[in-house]
Design a protein around this motif. Structure first.
Motif, PDB file in Angstrom:
ATOM      1  N   CYS A  41       0.827  -1.214   0.000  1.00 37.95           N
ATOM      2  CA  CYS A  41       0.000   0.000   0.000  1.00 37.95           C
ATOM      3  C   CYS A  41       0.860   1.262   0.000  1.00 37.95           C
ATOM      4  CB  CYS A  41      -0.913   0.011   1.221  1.00 37.95           C
ATOM      5  SG  CYS A  41      -2.157  -1.299   1.256  1.00 37.95           S
ATOM      6  N   ASP A  42       1.818   1.321   0.904  1.00 41.00           N
ATOM      7  CA  ASP A  42       2.632   2.530   1.053  1.00 41.00           C
ATOM      8  C   ASP A  42       3.433   2.828  -0.208  1.00 41.00           C
ATOM      9  OD1 ASP A  42       1.649   2.654   3.607  1.00 41.00           O
ATOM     10  OD2 ASP A  42       3.485   1.970   4.588  1.00 41.00           O
ATOM     11  N   LYS A  43       4.007   1.794  -0.808  1.00 42.43           N
ATOM     12  CA  LYS A  43       4.808   1.999  -2.012  1.00 42.43           C
ATOM     13  C   LYS A  43       3.921   2.454  -3.172  1.00 42.43           C
ATOM     14  CE  LYS A  43       8.668   2.000  -4.268  1.00 42.43           C
ATOM     15  NZ  LYS A  43       9.744   2.950  -3.919  1.00 42.43           N
ATOM     16  N   THR A  44       2.726   1.922  -3.264  1.00 42.87           N
ATOM     17  CA  THR A  44       1.804   2.319  -4.330  1.00 42.87           C
ATOM     18  C   THR A  44       1.408   3.779  -4.196  1.00 42.87           C
ATOM     19  OG1 THR A  44       0.939   0.066  -4.461  1.00 42.87           O
ATOM     20  CG2 THR A  44      -0.399   1.810  -5.447  1.00 42.87           C
ATOM     21  N   PHE A  45       1.080   4.196  -2.980  1.00 36.31           N
ATOM     22  CA  PHE A  45       0.700   5.593  -2.772  1.00 36.31           C
ATOM     23  C   PHE A  45       1.860   6.534  -3.111  1.00 36.31           C
ATOM     24  CE2 PHE A  45      -2.452   3.881   0.500  1.00 36.31           C
ATOM     25  CZ  PHE A  45      -3.525   3.991  -0.373  1.00 36.31           C
ATOM     26  N   ARG A  71      -7.465   1.316   3.077  1.00 35.27           N
ATOM     27  CA  ARG A  71      -8.059   2.475   3.741  1.00 35.27           C
ATOM     28  C   ARG A  71      -7.182   2.972   4.893  1.00 35.27           C
ATOM     29  NH1 ARG A  71     -14.059   3.397   6.410  1.00 35.27           N
ATOM     30  NH2 ARG A  71     -13.241   2.122   8.093  1.00 35.27           N
ATOM     31  N   GLU A  72      -6.686   2.041   5.708  1.00 35.85           N
ATOM     32  CA  GLU A  72      -5.875   2.437   6.865  1.00 35.85           C
ATOM     33  C   GLU A  72      -4.605   3.157   6.443  1.00 35.85           C
ATOM     34  OE1 GLU A  72      -3.124   0.113  10.038  1.00 35.85           O
ATOM     35  OE2 GLU A  72      -5.237  -0.488  10.040  1.00 35.85           O
ATOM     36  N   ARG A  73      -3.871   2.583   5.490  1.00 37.02           N
ATOM     37  CA  ARG A  73      -2.601   3.180   5.056  1.00 37.02           C
ATOM     38  C   ARG A  73      -2.857   4.453   4.245  1.00 37.02           C
ATOM     39  NH1 ARG A  73       0.620   2.238   8.497  1.00 37.02           N
ATOM     40  NH2 ARG A  73       2.291   2.946   7.092  1.00 37.02           N
ATOM     41  N   GLY A  74      -3.968   4.483   3.508  1.00 39.34           N
ATOM     42  CA  GLY A  74      -4.298   5.682   2.756  1.00 39.34           C
ATOM     43  C   GLY A  74      -4.615   6.853   3.664  1.00 39.34           C
ATOM     44  N   GLU A  75      -5.402   6.600   4.698  1.00 36.58           N
ATOM     45  CA  GLU A  75      -5.743   7.663   5.633  1.00 36.58           C
ATOM     46  C   GLU A  75      -4.505   8.177   6.353  1.00 36.58           C
ATOM     47  OE1 GLU A  75      -8.805   5.984   8.054  1.00 36.58           O
ATOM     48  OE2 GLU A  75     -10.395   6.419   6.598  1.00 36.58           O
ATOM     49  N   SER A 125      -5.649  -4.181  -6.915  1.00 31.58           N
ATOM     50  CA  SER A 125      -4.746  -5.083  -6.207  1.00 31.58           C
ATOM     51  C   SER A 125      -5.269  -6.505  -6.263  1.00 31.58           C
ATOM     52  CB  SER A 125      -4.578  -4.652  -4.736  1.00 31.58           C
ATOM     53  OG  SER A 125      -5.826  -4.622  -4.052  1.00 31.58           O
ATOM     54  N   ILE A 126      -4.338  -7.438  -6.198  1.00 33.26           N
ATOM     55  CA  ILE A 126      -4.696  -8.852  -6.055  1.00 33.26           C
ATOM     56  C   ILE A 126      -3.620  -9.488  -5.185  1.00 33.26           C
ATOM     57  CG2 ILE A 126      -3.637  -9.398  -8.304  1.00 33.26           C
ATOM     58  CD1 ILE A 126      -5.805 -11.694  -8.484  1.00 33.26           C
ATOM     59  N   SER A 127      -4.013  -9.921  -4.005  1.00 31.81           N
ATOM     60  CA  SER A 127      -3.065 -10.430  -3.010  1.00 31.81           C
ATOM     61  C   SER A 127      -3.217 -11.935  -2.852  1.00 31.81           C
ATOM     62  CB  SER A 127      -3.300  -9.741  -1.651  1.00 31.81           C
ATOM     63  OG  SER A 127      -3.198  -8.343  -1.798  1.00 31.81           O
ATOM     64  N   VAL A 154      -1.318  -3.833  -8.464  1.00 30.28           N
ATOM     65  CA  VAL A 154      -0.469  -4.192  -7.333  1.00 30.28           C
ATOM     66  C   VAL A 154      -0.679  -5.666  -7.018  1.00 30.28           C
ATOM     67  CG1 VAL A 154       0.143  -3.647  -4.944  1.00 30.28           C
ATOM     68  CG2 VAL A 154      -0.795  -1.853  -6.445  1.00 30.28           C
ATOM     69  N   ILE A 155       0.378  -6.452  -7.167  1.00 30.97           N
ATOM     70  CA  ILE A 155       0.286  -7.896  -6.967  1.00 30.97           C
ATOM     71  C   ILE A 155       1.192  -8.325  -5.825  1.00 30.97           C
ATOM     72  CG2 ILE A 155       0.667 -10.171  -7.998  1.00 30.97           C
ATOM     73  CD1 ILE A 155       0.150  -8.914 -10.733  1.00 30.97           C
ATOM     74  N   LEU A 156       0.622  -9.003  -4.854  1.00 37.03           N
ATOM     75  CA  LEU A 156       1.386  -9.715  -3.821  1.00 37.03           C
ATOM     76  C   LEU A 156       1.169 -11.195  -4.077  1.00 37.03           C
ATOM     77  CD1 LEU A 156       0.575  -7.557  -0.688  1.00 37.03           C
ATOM     78  CD2 LEU A 156       2.891  -8.190  -1.387  1.00 37.03           C
ATOM     79  N   GLU A 157       2.267 -11.949  -4.161  1.00 37.53           N
ATOM     80  CA  GLU A 157       2.104 -13.357  -4.511  1.00 37.53           C
ATOM     81  C   GLU A 157       3.294 -14.198  -4.057  1.00 37.53           C
ATOM     82  OE1 GLU A 157       0.477 -16.070  -4.712  1.00 37.53           O
ATOM     83  OE2 GLU A 157      -0.881 -15.166  -6.191  1.00 37.53           O
ATOM     84  N   PHE A 158       3.033 -15.487  -3.893  1.00 37.19           N
ATOM     85  CA  PHE A 158       4.082 -16.467  -3.654  1.00 37.19           C
ATOM     86  C   PHE A 158       4.549 -16.947  -5.027  1.00 37.19           C
ATOM     87  CE2 PHE A 158       1.040 -17.214  -0.039  1.00 37.19           C
ATOM     88  CZ  PHE A 158       1.820 -16.622   0.939  1.00 37.19           C
TER      89      PHE A 158
END
Length: 238
Positions: A41-45, A71-75, A125-127, A154-158
């Motif tokens: 989230c932070d890197k995307t913003f 929402r939390e990191r955006g706020e 995003s897709i995590s 934004v992709i988080l993946e194994f």
């Protein structure tokens, strides 16, 4: 088993583990997955042009964890939002998500067939879900369609490991021996957590996934591996 049957089997499996999914994830990652999600989230913003209120679309949203982090990191970063959307083919997962996230709109749909207008989202995003999409390139093309120009996927993946040295062996031992047993105990569904390491082994390397994103028209912005390469963050711009 054809692609459609395989996809339905995966969706059914997630329906079955929905009620224990959050607890099992926290146990299996020892809570570290929270830091991976926050970093995404932070890197995307930091990379995104924020000249308007943002629409966030979380695909394969599961129980809604990533929507909460957006929402939390955006706020915390002073970001303002216009809309949150969660998409998932598992009605069981969405039932849990709706109880946790009352500010999002939820849609029952596959990643490769989303009933959304062109250029809907600023962030998609897709995590830990792209690995479970059978028609992956179709899904990536769909991501491109629903993103606004300049928007981020934004992709988080194994991703599949290329390192077969000592670190790789340690990770493989955890993923193939410890994770299925522990996940099965917590969720009472051993088959689902046997599927996880098998699906990683049959998945792409980070480089291969990057190629598929670029083939769809995306431009890579950031790639980062976490925890000895267990998890990978990929961010690309439309």
């Amino acid at each position: 088993m054809d692609k459609s049957q395989k996809q339905e089997k995966i969706v059914s499996m997630f329906d079955e583990i929905a009620s224990t999914y959050d607890v099992t994830n926290r146990v299996l990652s020892m809570g570290i997955d929270k830091s991976w999600r926050k970093r995404g989230c932070d890197k995307t913003f930091a990379l995104l042009d924020r000249d308007r209120d943002l629409t966030v679309l979380d695909v394969a949203c599961g129980t809604g964890d990533m929507l909460q982090w957006w929402r939390e990191r955006g706020e915390a970063a002073g970001v303002t939002f216009s809309r949150f959307i969660g998409v998932d083919p598992s009605e069981g997962m969405l039932k849990v998500a709706k109880e946790k996230v009352d500010y999002a709109d939820f849609v029952v749909a596959k990643a490769q067939q989303m009933p959304l207008a062109d250029e809907t989202a600023d962030i998609l995003s897709i995590s830990y879900g792209i690995r479970n999409v059978v028609d992956r390139q179709e899904a990536i093309n769909e991501f491109y369609r629903v993103l606004k120009p300049g928007g981020m996927v934004v992709i988080l993946e194994f991703t599949k490991r290329e390192d077969r040295g000592l670190k790789g062996k340690i990770v493989d031992f955890y993923m193939h021996r410890v994770l299925p047993t522990l996940g099965g105990l917590v969720s009472r569904n051993y088959e689902a957590y046997r599927y996880l390491p098998d699906s990683i082994e049959g998945f792409l390397t980070t480089g291969m996934l990057t190629q598929e994103l670029e083939q769809a028209g995306f431009t890579m912005q950031h790639t980062e591996a976490f925890s000895m390469g267990i998890s990978t963050l990929l961010i690309a711009r439309k």
